[in-house]
Each structure stands twice: as C-alpha cells, then as structure tokens.
Design a protein around this motif. Structure first.
Motif, PDB file in Angstrom:
ATOM      1  N   PRO A   1      25.458 -19.072  -7.352  1.00  0.00           N
ATOM      2  CA  PRO A   1      25.851 -20.490  -7.334  1.00  0.00           C
ATOM      3  C   PRO A   1      26.764 -20.868  -8.504  1.00  0.00           C
ATOM      4  N   ILE A   2      26.845 -19.997  -9.505  1.00  0.00           N
ATOM      5  CA  ILE A   2      27.671 -20.317 -10.673  1.00  0.00           C
ATOM      6  C   ILE A   2      29.087 -19.734 -10.530  1.00  0.00           C
ATOM      7  N   CYS A   3      29.189 -18.426 -10.270  1.00  0.00           N
ATOM      8  CA  CYS A   3      30.528 -17.826 -10.246  1.00  0.00           C
ATOM      9  C   CYS A   3      30.989 -17.440  -8.834  1.00  0.00           C
ATOM     10  N   GLY A   4      30.090 -17.493  -7.860  1.00  0.00           N
ATOM     11  CA  GLY A   4      30.494 -17.183  -6.496  1.00  0.00           C
ATOM     12  C   GLY A   4      30.480 -15.705  -6.150  1.00  0.00           C
ATOM     13  N   TYR A   5      29.934 -14.864  -7.026  1.00  0.00           N
ATOM     14  CA  TYR A   5      29.859 -13.429  -6.755  1.00  0.00           C
ATOM     15  C   TYR A   5      28.928 -13.165  -5.575  1.00  0.00           C
ATOM     16  N   SER A   6      29.358 -12.333  -4.631  1.00  0.00           N
ATOM     17  CA  SER A   6      28.551 -12.059  -3.447  1.00  0.00           C
ATOM     18  C   SER A   6      27.316 -11.253  -3.799  1.00  0.00           C
ATOM     19  N   LEU A   7      26.154 -11.823  -3.515  1.00  0.00           N
ATOM     20  CA  LEU A   7      24.898 -11.134  -3.823  1.00  0.00           C
ATOM     21  C   LEU A   7      24.536 -10.113  -2.750  1.00  0.00           C
ATOM     22  N   MET A   8      25.399  -9.971  -1.737  1.00  0.00           N
ATOM     23  CA  MET A   8      25.190  -8.941  -0.724  1.00  0.00           C
ATOM     24  C   MET A   8      25.315  -7.562  -1.366  1.00  0.00           C
ATOM     25  N   ASN A   9      25.976  -7.508  -2.523  1.00  0.00           N
ATOM     26  CA  ASN A   9      26.149  -6.236  -3.226  1.00  0.00           C
ATOM     27  C   ASN A   9      24.890  -5.830  -3.982  1.00  0.00           C
ATOM     28  N   VAL A  10      23.927  -6.776  -4.074  1.00  0.00           N
ATOM     29  CA  VAL A  10      22.696  -6.502  -4.800  1.00  0.00           C
ATOM     30  C   VAL A  10      21.630  -6.057  -3.817  1.00  0.00           C
ATOM     31  N   LYS A  11      21.065  -4.878  -4.050  1.00  0.00           N
ATOM     32  CA  LYS A  11      20.019  -4.382  -3.149  1.00  0.00           C
ATOM     33  C   LYS A  11      18.674  -4.998  -3.521  1.00  0.00           C
ATOM     34  N   GLY A  12      17.779  -5.065  -2.552  1.00  0.00           N
ATOM     35  CA  GLY A  12      16.447  -5.580  -2.805  1.00  0.00           C
ATOM     36  C   GLY A  12      16.405  -7.096  -2.771  1.00  0.00           C
ATOM     37  N   CYS A  13      15.501  -7.673  -3.572  1.00  0.00           N
ATOM     38  CA  CYS A  13      15.310  -9.118  -3.531  1.00  0.00           C
ATOM     39  C   CYS A  13      16.371  -9.837  -4.366  1.00  0.00           C
ATOM     40  N   ILE A  14      16.277 -11.172  -4.367  1.00  0.00           N
ATOM     41  CA  ILE A  14      17.229 -11.988  -5.128  1.00  0.00           C
ATOM     42  C   ILE A  14      17.097 -11.647  -6.613  1.00  0.00           C
ATOM     43  N   PRO A  15      18.201 -11.268  -7.265  1.00  0.00           N
ATOM     44  CA  PRO A  15      18.124 -10.909  -8.684  1.00  0.00           C
ATOM     45  C   PRO A  15      17.877 -12.136  -9.551  1.00  0.00           C
ATOM     46  N   LYS A  16      17.223 -11.932 -10.696  1.00  0.00           N
ATOM     47  CA  LYS A  16      16.974 -13.047 -11.605  1.00  0.00           C
ATOM     48  C   LYS A  16      18.288 -13.465 -12.269  1.00  0.00           C
ATOM     49  N   TYR A  17      19.111 -12.461 -12.584  1.00  0.00           N
ATOM     50  CA  TYR A  17      20.385 -12.748 -13.222  1.00  0.00           C
ATOM     51  C   TYR A  17      21.537 -12.319 -12.313  1.00  0.00           C
ATOM     52  N   CYS A  18      22.628 -13.066 -12.361  1.00  0.00           N
ATOM     53  CA  CYS A  18      23.809 -12.672 -11.617  1.00  0.00           C
ATOM     54  C   CYS A  18      24.393 -11.425 -12.261  1.00  0.00           C
ATOM     55  N   PRO A  19      24.669 -10.362 -11.467  1.00  0.00           N
ATOM     56  CA  PRO A  19      25.205  -9.121 -12.039  1.00  0.00           C
ATOM     57  C   PRO A  19      26.620  -9.301 -12.593  1.00  0.00           C
ATOM     58  N   LYS A  20      27.304 -10.356 -12.191  1.00  0.00           N
ATOM     59  CA  LYS A  20      28.669 -10.551 -12.657  1.00  0.00           C
ATOM     60  C   LYS A  20      28.752 -11.454 -13.890  1.00  0.00           C
ATOM     61  N   CYS A  21      28.236 -12.686 -13.779  1.00  0.00           N
ATOM     62  CA  CYS A  21      28.371 -13.624 -14.902  1.00  0.00           C
ATOM     63  C   CYS A  21      27.151 -13.629 -15.811  1.00  0.00           C
ATOM     64  N   GLY A  22      26.034 -12.983 -15.378  1.00  0.00           N
ATOM     65  CA  GLY A  22      24.858 -12.876 -16.232  1.00  0.00           C
ATOM     66  C   GLY A  22      24.015 -14.129 -16.309  1.00  0.00           C
ATOM     67  N   GLU A  23      24.370 -15.168 -15.546  1.00  0.00           N
ATOM     68  CA  GLU A  23      23.590 -16.410 -15.578  1.00  0.00           C
ATOM     69  C   GLU A  23      22.278 -16.212 -14.804  1.00  0.00           C
ATOM     70  N   VAL A  24      21.244 -16.941 -15.223  1.00  0.00           N
ATOM     71  CA  VAL A  24      19.978 -16.933 -14.498  1.00  0.00           C
ATOM     72  C   VAL A  24      20.213 -17.682 -13.182  1.00  0.00           C
ATOM     73  N   ILE A  25      19.947 -17.000 -12.048  1.00  0.00           N
ATOM     74  CA  ILE A  25      20.206 -17.675 -10.774  1.00  0.00           C
ATOM     75  C   ILE A  25      18.938 -17.894  -9.955  1.00  0.00           C
ATOM     76  N   ASN A  26      17.894 -17.116 -10.236  1.00  0.00           N
ATOM     77  CA  ASN A  26      16.705 -17.237  -9.385  1.00  0.00           C
ATOM     78  C   ASN A  26      15.852 -18.458  -9.734  1.00  0.00           C
ATOM     79  N   ASP A  27      16.154 -19.123 -10.840  1.00  0.00           N
ATOM     80  CA  ASP A  27      15.403 -20.324 -11.181  1.00  0.00           C
ATOM     81  C   ASP A  27      16.203 -21.588 -10.900  1.00  0.00           C
ATOM     82  N   VAL A  28      17.453 -21.388 -10.546  1.00  0.00           N
ATOM     83  CA  VAL A  28      18.336 -22.532 -10.309  1.00  0.00           C
ATOM     84  C   VAL A  28      17.962 -23.207  -8.995  1.00  0.00           C
TER      85      VAL A  28
END
Ligand SMILES: [Zn+2]
Length: 87
Positions: free
Chosen positions: A58-85
């Motif tokens: 929701p912060i940088c628009g990086y596609s989380l389809m590239n992340v395997k498994g469940c929703i990551p806590k941090y965005c792999p691209k911008c490093g922001e916490v996304i699972n609590d947002v």
C-alpha cells in the motif's frame, strides 16, 4: 481494493473456480459441461488477475505476488511495515 481483501478474494476465487470447473468435468478427466468448466476457469483467472492489480504494497505499490507464503510483515522493496497497516 485493500491488498488483504485482494488476497482473500484471490483464494476464494481459486477455490470456487476449481470447484465449478470440477463440476464441469463431473470429477473425471472428461469435460462433461464445457460452460461450467469455462466459467470455473474464468473465475480462476480473474481472481489471479485482480491479485496482480490489487495485491500490492500500500505504500510503494510493489507487487506482493512475488512474495511466497503469507502476507509479509515488511514490504520487501521499501521495507515499510505493511501487515499492520489498516487501509
Ligand atoms: Zn513497499
């Protein structure tokens, strides 16, 4: 659409799409109802497509389809916490 909602919609679409397609094959290898099978495939593909569009950071628009498994806590691209947002 919220990226978490998008992920939920994707999985529901997968399940419904597969079930509908399976009904179209009567559970066997032969397609007994091409319409049902087609509708099931369309539901499956649409649920995947919307995930590519909406399941993003929701912060940088990086596609989380590239992340395997469940929703990551941090965005792999911008490093922001996304699972609590909540948005
Ligand atoms: Zn990000």
């Amino acid at each position: 659409m919220n990226f978490k909602t998008s992920r939920t919609v994707m999985w529901i679409g997968f399940v419904i799409g597969i079930i509908v397609a399976l009904i179209g094959t009567s559970g066997g290898n032969e397609v007994t109802n091409p319409w049902l099978f087609g509708i099931g495939m369309v539901i499956f593909i649409l649920s995947l497509l919307q995930a590519f569009i909406f399941y993003r950071c929701p912060i940088c628009g990086y596609s989380l389809m590239n992340v395997k498994g469940c929703i990551p806590k941090y965005c792999p691209k911008c490093g922001e916490v996304i699972n609590d947002v909540q948005r």
